[in-house]
Design a protein around this motif. Structure first.
Motif, PDB file in Angstrom:
ATOM      1  N   SER A  79       0.810  -1.230   0.000  1.00 28.65           N
ATOM      2  CA  SER A  79       0.000   0.000   0.000  1.00 28.65           C
ATOM      3  C   SER A  79       0.838   1.272   0.000  1.00 28.65           C
ATOM      4  CB  SER A  79      -1.046   0.003   1.104  1.00 28.65           C
ATOM      5  OG  SER A  79      -0.561  -0.494   2.269  1.00 28.65           O
ATOM      6  N   GLY A  80       2.132   1.177   0.347  1.00 29.80           N
ATOM      7  CA  GLY A  80       2.984   2.360   0.294  1.00 29.80           C
ATOM      8  C   GLY A  80       3.270   2.807  -1.128  1.00 29.80           C
ATOM      9  N   LEU A  81       3.052   1.925  -2.104  1.00 29.12           N
ATOM     10  CA  LEU A  81       3.386   2.243  -3.498  1.00 29.12           C
ATOM     11  C   LEU A  81       2.701   3.518  -3.990  1.00 29.12           C
ATOM     12  CD1 LEU A  81       3.310  -1.207  -5.319  1.00 29.12           C
ATOM     13  CD2 LEU A  81       5.298   0.263  -4.897  1.00 29.12           C
ATOM     14  N   GLY A  82       1.444   3.673  -3.616  1.00 27.18           N
ATOM     15  CA  GLY A  82       0.663   4.809  -4.108  1.00 27.18           C
ATOM     16  C   GLY A  82       1.168   6.152  -3.594  1.00 27.18           C
ATOM     17  N   MET A  83       2.034   6.122  -2.575  1.00 28.69           N
ATOM     18  CA  MET A  83       2.551   7.379  -2.028  1.00 28.69           C
ATOM     19  C   MET A  83       3.835   7.818  -2.728  1.00 28.69           C
ATOM     20  SD  MET A  83       1.867   6.716   2.042  1.00 28.69           S
ATOM     21  CE  MET A  83       2.268   8.390   2.568  1.00 28.69           C
ATOM     22  N   VAL A  84       4.413   6.944  -3.574  1.00 30.17           N
ATOM     23  CA  VAL A  84       5.734   7.229  -4.141  1.00 30.17           C
ATOM     24  C   VAL A  84       5.705   8.297  -5.223  1.00 30.17           C
ATOM     25  CG1 VAL A  84       7.674   6.256  -5.430  1.00 30.17           C
ATOM     26  CG2 VAL A  84       6.611   4.928  -3.604  1.00 30.17           C
ATOM     27  N   GLU A  85       4.872   8.089  -6.249  1.00 31.69           N
ATOM     28  CA  GLU A  85       4.985   8.871  -7.484  1.00 31.69           C
ATOM     29  C   GLU A  85       4.937  10.390  -7.263  1.00 31.69           C
ATOM     30  OE1 GLU A  85       6.052   6.238 -10.294  1.00 31.69           O
ATOM     31  OE2 GLU A  85       5.706   8.374 -10.660  1.00 31.69           O
ATOM     32  N   GLY A  86       3.952  10.811  -6.488  1.00 28.13           N
ATOM     33  CA  GLY A  86       3.788  12.246  -6.277  1.00 28.13           C
ATOM     34  C   GLY A  86       4.982  12.848  -5.551  1.00 28.13           C
ATOM     35  N   ILE A  87       5.423  12.161  -4.510  1.00 25.90           N
ATOM     36  CA  ILE A  87       6.579  12.678  -3.750  1.00 25.90           C
ATOM     37  C   ILE A  87       7.816  12.682  -4.638  1.00 25.90           C
ATOM     38  CG2 ILE A  87       8.052  12.320  -1.743  1.00 25.90           C
ATOM     39  CD1 ILE A  87       5.733  10.970  -0.320  1.00 25.90           C
ATOM     40  N   TRP A  88       7.940  11.647  -5.453  1.00 30.09           N
ATOM     41  CA  TRP A  88       9.106  11.519  -6.338  1.00 30.09           C
ATOM     42  C   TRP A  88       9.165  12.654  -7.341  1.00 30.09           C
ATOM     43  CZ3 TRP A  88      10.246   6.297  -9.294  1.00 30.09           C
ATOM     44  CH2 TRP A  88      11.626   6.111  -9.362  1.00 30.09           C
ATOM     45  N   GLU A  89       7.996  13.111  -7.786  1.00 30.11           N
ATOM     46  CA  GLU A  89       7.972  14.258  -8.709  1.00 30.11           C
ATOM     47  C   GLU A  89       8.541  15.502  -8.044  1.00 30.11           C
ATOM     48  OE1 GLU A  89       4.066  14.855 -10.419  1.00 30.11           O
ATOM     49  OE2 GLU A  89       4.093  12.787 -11.146  1.00 30.11           O
ATOM     50  N   MET A  90       8.306  15.625  -6.732  1.00 33.19           N
ATOM     51  CA  MET A  90       8.824  16.793  -6.001  1.00 33.19           C
ATOM     52  C   MET A  90      10.321  16.690  -5.770  1.00 33.19           C
ATOM     53  SD  MET A  90       6.175  18.564  -5.494  1.00 33.19           S
ATOM     54  CE  MET A  90       5.138  17.866  -6.757  1.00 33.19           C
ATOM     55  N   MET A  91      10.858  15.471  -5.745  1.00 37.29           N
ATOM     56  CA  MET A  91      12.292  15.272  -5.485  1.00 37.29           C
ATOM     57  C   MET A  91      12.811  14.156  -6.395  1.00 37.29           C
ATOM     58  SD  MET A  91      11.871  13.766  -1.618  1.00 37.29           S
ATOM     59  CE  MET A  91      10.749  14.949  -0.934  1.00 37.29           C
ATOM     60  N   PRO A  92      12.940  14.489  -7.697  1.00 34.29           N
ATOM     61  CA  PRO A  92      13.232  13.454  -8.695  1.00 34.29           C
ATOM     62  C   PRO A  92      14.583  12.773  -8.526  1.00 34.29           C
ATOM     63  CG  PRO A  92      13.175  15.642  -9.700  1.00 34.29           C
ATOM     64  CD  PRO A  92      12.732  15.818  -8.295  1.00 34.29           C
ATOM     65  N   SER A  93      15.472  13.370  -7.742  1.00 41.10           N
ATOM     66  CA  SER A  93      16.767  12.697  -7.568  1.00 41.10           C
ATOM     67  C   SER A  93      16.736  11.695  -6.408  1.00 41.10           C
ATOM     68  CB  SER A  93      17.888  13.719  -7.358  1.00 41.10           C
ATOM     69  OG  SER A  93      17.618  14.454  -6.192  1.00 41.10           O
ATOM     70  N   ALA A  94      15.599  11.544  -5.775  1.00 41.26           N
ATOM     71  CA  ALA A  94      15.505  10.557  -4.689  1.00 41.26           C
ATOM     72  C   ALA A  94      15.630   9.141  -5.254  1.00 41.26           C
ATOM     73  CB  ALA A  94      14.165  10.705  -3.975  1.00 41.26           C
ATOM     74  N   GLU A  95      16.132   8.242  -4.427  1.00 40.48           N
ATOM     75  CA  GLU A  95      16.138   6.815  -4.785  1.00 40.48           C
ATOM     76  C   GLU A  95      14.910   6.164  -4.148  1.00 40.48           C
ATOM     77  OE1 GLU A  95      19.806   5.081  -3.482  1.00 40.48           O
ATOM     78  OE2 GLU A  95      21.022   6.458  -4.664  1.00 40.48           O
ATOM     79  N   VAL A  96      14.404   5.135  -4.791  1.00 42.48           N
ATOM     80  CA  VAL A  96      13.247   4.419  -4.237  1.00 42.48           C
ATOM     81  C   VAL A  96      13.667   2.987  -3.901  1.00 42.48           C
ATOM     82  CG1 VAL A  96      10.883   3.622  -4.636  1.00 42.48           C
ATOM     83  CG2 VAL A  96      11.628   5.833  -5.559  1.00 42.48           C
TER      84      VAL A  96
END
Ligand code: URA
Length: 208
Positions: A79-96
């Motif tokens: 269920s954590g998957l749905g929280m990734v994309e939006g946050i990742w757009e704000m910090m595209p250099s983050a690793e997942v």
């Protein structure tokens, strides 16, 4: 409980209400998870370290900043998957880095089934993402894993919590800030948050 941050943002409250609604379909549910995650991550990252970085504009030189620390987004599957994309757009250099844990329905304890973290830590700040902080078992286990890995700073970003989950995470890891949209009334006898929103995985992926 000063390390527990419950958002007072009106947009979070508005979107959370729609998220809870049993009539909200999976597409809308995913959009809301994504939007709430962005708003909560904004609040959770207010203290990220910066380093000065000059920038040349078309008009001349300006003082600016770069993020100093490498950030890791750590969604707890699924269920954590749905929280990734939006946050990742704000910090595209983050690793997942995904962590797979399922909850044993008898013991309610987390069982690890996916973890591909490399031996040497590659990020300094980790945002653990899981919309539901229910018993706290998965959150505690994930923070255990990340501390053992060598992450310097870890924050938990969830959406709904039960008081039991907040207590469990706080007791095991009092140093970890917890960012939430709300803390609900209680857990029921099978570990669901009440009134909650049901199963966050099923509602995102249409598997309920
Ligand atoms: N996980 C969910 O998806 N919902 C709950 O209420 C508790 C755990």
């Amino acid at each position: 409980m000063s390390h527990v941050h419950v958002s007072s943002h009106p947009l979070v409250k508005h979107k959370l209400t729609k998220l809870r609604d049993k009539e909200t379909n999976p597409k809308k549910f995913r959009e809301l998870i994504r939007e709430i995650a962005i708003l909560l991550a904004y609040e959770a990252t207010l203290d990220l370290a910066l380093e000065p970085a000059a920038v040349t504009t078309p008009m001349g030189e300006a003082a600016g900043f770069h993020l100093q620390e490498k950030i890791g987004l750590v969604p707890i599957l699924r269920s954590g998957l749905g929280m990734v994309e939006g946050i990742w757009e704000m910090m595209p250099s983050a690793e997942v880095w995904h962590i797979g844990l399922y909850r044993d329905e008898d013991t309610l304890q987390p069982v690890e089934y996916y973890n591909k973290l490399p031996i040497i830590p590659t990020v300094r700040v980790c945002l653990v993402l899981d919309p539901m902080l229910a018993t706290g078992g998965s959150a505690v286990a994930t923070v255990d894993i990340l501390k053992h890995w060598g992450a310097h700073r870890i924050k938990f970003v969830g959406i709904l919590a039960a008081p039991e989950g907040v207590e469990a995470l706080t007791a095991a890891h009092p140093d970890i800030p917890i960012h939430l949209a709300t803390v609900d009334e209680r857990l029921n006898e099978v570990g669901y948050i009440v009134p909650g929103l049901g199963d966050a995985g099923d509602r995102q992926f249409g598997t309920g």
